[in-house]
Design a protein around this motif. Sequence first.
Motif, PDB file in Angstrom:
ATOM      1  N   GLY A 159      -6.613  14.326  -3.963  1.00 26.51           N
ATOM      2  CA  GLY A 159      -7.721  15.250  -3.798  1.00 26.51           C
ATOM      3  C   GLY A 159      -9.067  14.691  -4.201  1.00 26.51           C
ATOM      4  O   GLY A 159     -10.105  15.305  -3.937  1.00 26.51           O
ATOM      5  N   ARG A 160      -9.060  13.530  -4.852  1.00 22.67           N
ATOM      6  CA  ARG A 160     -10.321  12.911  -5.286  1.00 22.67           C
ATOM      7  C   ARG A 160     -10.574  11.569  -4.602  1.00 22.67           C
ATOM      8  O   ARG A 160     -11.721  11.226  -4.326  1.00 22.67           O
ATOM      9  N   PHE A 161      -9.515  10.807  -4.358  1.00 22.65           N
ATOM     10  CA  PHE A 161      -9.629   9.487  -3.745  1.00 22.65           C
ATOM     11  C   PHE A 161      -9.099   9.536  -2.319  1.00 22.65           C
ATOM     12  O   PHE A 161      -8.156  10.270  -2.010  1.00 22.65           O
ATOM     13  N   THR A 162      -9.699   8.711  -1.464  1.00 23.07           N
ATOM     14  CA  THR A 162      -9.232   8.575  -0.088  1.00 23.07           C
ATOM     15  C   THR A 162      -9.165   7.097   0.271  1.00 23.07           C
ATOM     16  O   THR A 162     -10.157   6.371   0.108  1.00 23.07           O
ATOM     17  N   ILE A 163      -8.020   6.680   0.758  1.00 25.22           N
ATOM     18  CA  ILE A 163      -7.869   5.305   1.250  1.00 25.22           C
ATOM     19  C   ILE A 163      -7.924   5.347   2.766  1.00 25.22           C
ATOM     20  O   ILE A 163      -7.348   6.236   3.402  1.00 25.22           O
ATOM     21  N   PHE A 164      -8.657   4.424   3.350  1.00 26.52           N
ATOM     22  CA  PHE A 164      -8.684   4.336   4.807  1.00 26.52           C
ATOM     23  C   PHE A 164      -8.931   2.880   5.194  1.00 26.52           C
ATOM     24  O   PHE A 164      -9.409   2.076   4.396  1.00 26.52           O
ATOM     25  N   ARG A 165      -8.592   2.574   6.425  1.00 26.53           N
ATOM     26  CA  ARG A 165      -8.714   1.198   6.880  1.00 26.53           C
ATOM     27  C   ARG A 165      -9.479   1.161   8.190  1.00 26.53           C
ATOM     28  O   ARG A 165      -9.380   2.064   9.020  1.00 26.53           O
ATOM     29  N   GLU A 166     -10.219   0.082   8.344  1.00 29.45           N
ATOM     30  CA  GLU A 166     -10.977  -0.162   9.560  1.00 29.45           C
ATOM     31  C   GLU A 166     -10.403  -1.421  10.184  1.00 29.45           C
ATOM     32  O   GLU A 166     -10.755  -2.545   9.788  1.00 29.45           O
ATOM     33  N   LYS A 210     -12.366  -4.443  11.486  1.00 32.24           N
ATOM     34  CA  LYS A 210     -13.042  -5.282  10.491  1.00 32.24           C
ATOM     35  C   LYS A 210     -12.065  -5.870   9.470  1.00 32.24           C
ATOM     36  O   LYS A 210     -12.493  -6.513   8.505  1.00 32.24           O
ATOM     37  N   ASN A 211     -10.760  -5.619   9.664  1.00 33.52           N
ATOM     38  CA  ASN A 211      -9.755  -6.099   8.704  1.00 33.52           C
ATOM     39  C   ASN A 211     -10.118  -5.701   7.278  1.00 33.52           C
ATOM     40  O   ASN A 211     -10.035  -6.515   6.336  1.00 33.52           O
ATOM     41  N   THR A 212     -10.522  -4.469   7.126  1.00 39.56           N
ATOM     42  CA  THR A 212     -11.019  -3.991   5.837  1.00 39.56           C
ATOM     43  C   THR A 212     -10.351  -2.672   5.455  1.00 39.56           C
ATOM     44  O   THR A 212     -10.160  -1.802   6.313  1.00 39.56           O
ATOM     45  N   VAL A 213     -10.018  -2.560   4.189  1.00 47.26           N
ATOM     46  CA  VAL A 213      -9.484  -1.318   3.640  1.00 47.26           C
ATOM     47  C   VAL A 213     -10.457  -0.826   2.580  1.00 47.26           C
ATOM     48  O   VAL A 213     -11.062  -1.632   1.856  1.00 47.26           O
ATOM     49  N   TYR A 214     -10.603   0.478   2.506  1.00 50.68           N
ATOM     50  CA  TYR A 214     -11.558   1.093   1.585  1.00 50.68           C
ATOM     51  C   TYR A 214     -10.854   2.074   0.658  1.00 50.68           C
ATOM     52  O   TYR A 214      -9.794   2.607   0.988  1.00 50.68           O
ATOM     53  N   LEU A 215     -11.492   2.303  -0.469  1.00 51.85           N
ATOM     54  CA  LEU A 215     -11.047   3.365  -1.362  1.00 51.85           C
ATOM     55  C   LEU A 215     -12.281   4.168  -1.743  1.00 51.85           C
ATOM     56  O   LEU A 215     -13.137   3.692  -2.496  1.00 51.85           O
ATOM     57  N   GLN A 216     -12.374   5.361  -1.180  1.00 54.05           N
ATOM     58  CA  GLN A 216     -13.469   6.263  -1.520  1.00 54.05           C
ATOM     59  C   GLN A 216     -13.043   7.074  -2.739  1.00 54.05           C
ATOM     60  O   GLN A 216     -12.033   7.775  -2.705  1.00 54.05           O
ATOM     61  N   MET A 217     -13.813   6.963  -3.803  1.00 53.73           N
ATOM     62  CA  MET A 217     -13.467   7.619  -5.061  1.00 53.73           C
ATOM     63  C   MET A 217     -14.539   8.645  -5.400  1.00 53.73           C
ATOM     64  O   MET A 217     -15.701   8.281  -5.614  1.00 53.73           O
ATOM     65  N   ASN A 218     -14.144   9.893  -5.431  1.00 51.40           N
ATOM     66  CA  ASN A 218     -15.051  10.998  -5.762  1.00 51.40           C
ATOM     67  C   ASN A 218     -14.594  11.675  -7.049  1.00 51.40           C
ATOM     68  O   ASN A 218     -13.463  11.493  -7.496  1.00 51.40           O
ATOM     69  N   VAL A 273      -2.468   2.992  -7.008  1.00 56.45           N
ATOM     70  CA  VAL A 273      -3.416   4.085  -6.816  1.00 56.45           C
ATOM     71  C   VAL A 273      -3.207   4.721  -5.443  1.00 56.45           C
ATOM     72  O   VAL A 273      -3.063   5.935  -5.327  1.00 56.45           O
ATOM     73  N   ALA A 274      -3.187   3.900  -4.394  1.00 61.12           N
ATOM     74  CA  ALA A 274      -3.065   4.419  -3.039  1.00 61.12           C
ATOM     75  C   ALA A 274      -2.575   3.322  -2.105  1.00 61.12           C
ATOM     76  O   ALA A 274      -2.865   2.143  -2.311  1.00 61.12           O
ATOM     77  N   LEU A 275      -1.829   3.765  -1.082  1.00 58.62           N
ATOM     78  CA  LEU A 275      -1.340   2.864  -0.043  1.00 58.62           C
ATOM     79  C   LEU A 275      -1.680   3.431   1.313  1.00 58.62           C
ATOM     80  O   LEU A 275      -1.783   4.657   1.479  1.00 58.62           O
ATOM     81  N   ILE A 276      -1.813   2.550   2.296  1.00 55.19           N
ATOM     82  CA  ILE A 276      -1.980   2.988   3.673  1.00 55.19           C
ATOM     83  C   ILE A 276      -1.221   2.031   4.579  1.00 55.19           C
ATOM     84  O   ILE A 276      -1.351   0.806   4.453  1.00 55.19           O
ATOM     85  N   THR A 277      -0.428   2.599   5.476  1.00 57.73           N
ATOM     86  CA  THR A 277       0.319   1.760   6.413  1.00 57.73           C
ATOM     87  C   THR A 277      -0.568   1.375   7.591  1.00 57.73           C
ATOM     88  O   THR A 277      -1.686   1.883   7.745  1.00 57.73           O
ATOM     89  N   SER A 278      -0.049   0.504   8.419  1.00 56.94           N
ATOM     90  CA  SER A 278      -0.818   0.096   9.599  1.00 56.94           C
ATOM     91  C   SER A 278      -1.044   1.274  10.534  1.00 56.94           C
ATOM     92  O   SER A 278      -2.028   1.296  11.282  1.00 56.94           O
ATOM     93  N   GLY A 279      -0.175   2.273  10.474  1.00 60.61           N
ATOM     94  CA  GLY A 279      -0.320   3.454  11.316  1.00 60.61           C
ATOM     95  C   GLY A 279      -1.175   4.550  10.716  1.00 60.61           C
ATOM     96  O   GLY A 279      -1.403   5.586  11.348  1.00 60.61           O
ATOM     97  N   GLY A 280      -1.629   4.336   9.474  1.00 60.04           N
ATOM     98  CA  GLY A 280      -2.529   5.293   8.848  1.00 60.04           C
ATOM     99  C   GLY A 280      -1.885   6.266   7.886  1.00 60.04           C
ATOM    100  O   GLY A 280      -2.563   7.137   7.327  1.00 60.04           O
ATOM    101  N   THR A 281      -0.580   6.153   7.662  1.00 55.55           N
ATOM    102  CA  THR A 281       0.070   7.012   6.686  1.00 55.55           C
ATOM    103  C   THR A 281      -0.355   6.600   5.286  1.00 55.55           C
ATOM    104  O   THR A 281      -0.369   5.414   4.958  1.00 55.55           O
TER     105      THR A 281
END
Length: 114
Positions: free
Chosen positions: A64-71, A74-82, A47-55
């Motif tokens: 355009g509907r989903f966004t992956i981001f990491r904090e 908190k050692n946490t990755v999120y998937l915002q699904m709209n 569905v989605a990937l994110i590197t340690s640098g944020g790519t």
Amino acid sequence: VQLQASGGGLVQPGGSLRLSCSASRSIFSGNVMGWYRRAPGKQRELVALITSGGTTNYVDSVKGRFTIFRENAKNTVYLQMNSLKPEDTAVYYCNAKVGSFNYWGQGTLVTVSS
């Protein structure tokens, strides 16, 4: 438990959900994190990937509907699904790539239905 996913549930078409995946620091820090899903009767897909640098990288069907981001703190990755669609219904899995090894979370079910 190395990866712990949460946030799935039942949502109506057009709605939103946010998935969370907390990881142990040893597999989160500096590594690619991702979300995969397996819909009923289908193979698991990225569905989605994110590197340690944020790519980030997304499958075309969610762009355009989903966004992956990491904090990182908190050692946490999120998937915002709209704008969720019935075809987004699947079990969603968190993934961490550590070298050539893949770690998987337990999966969280997302059901999009009216």
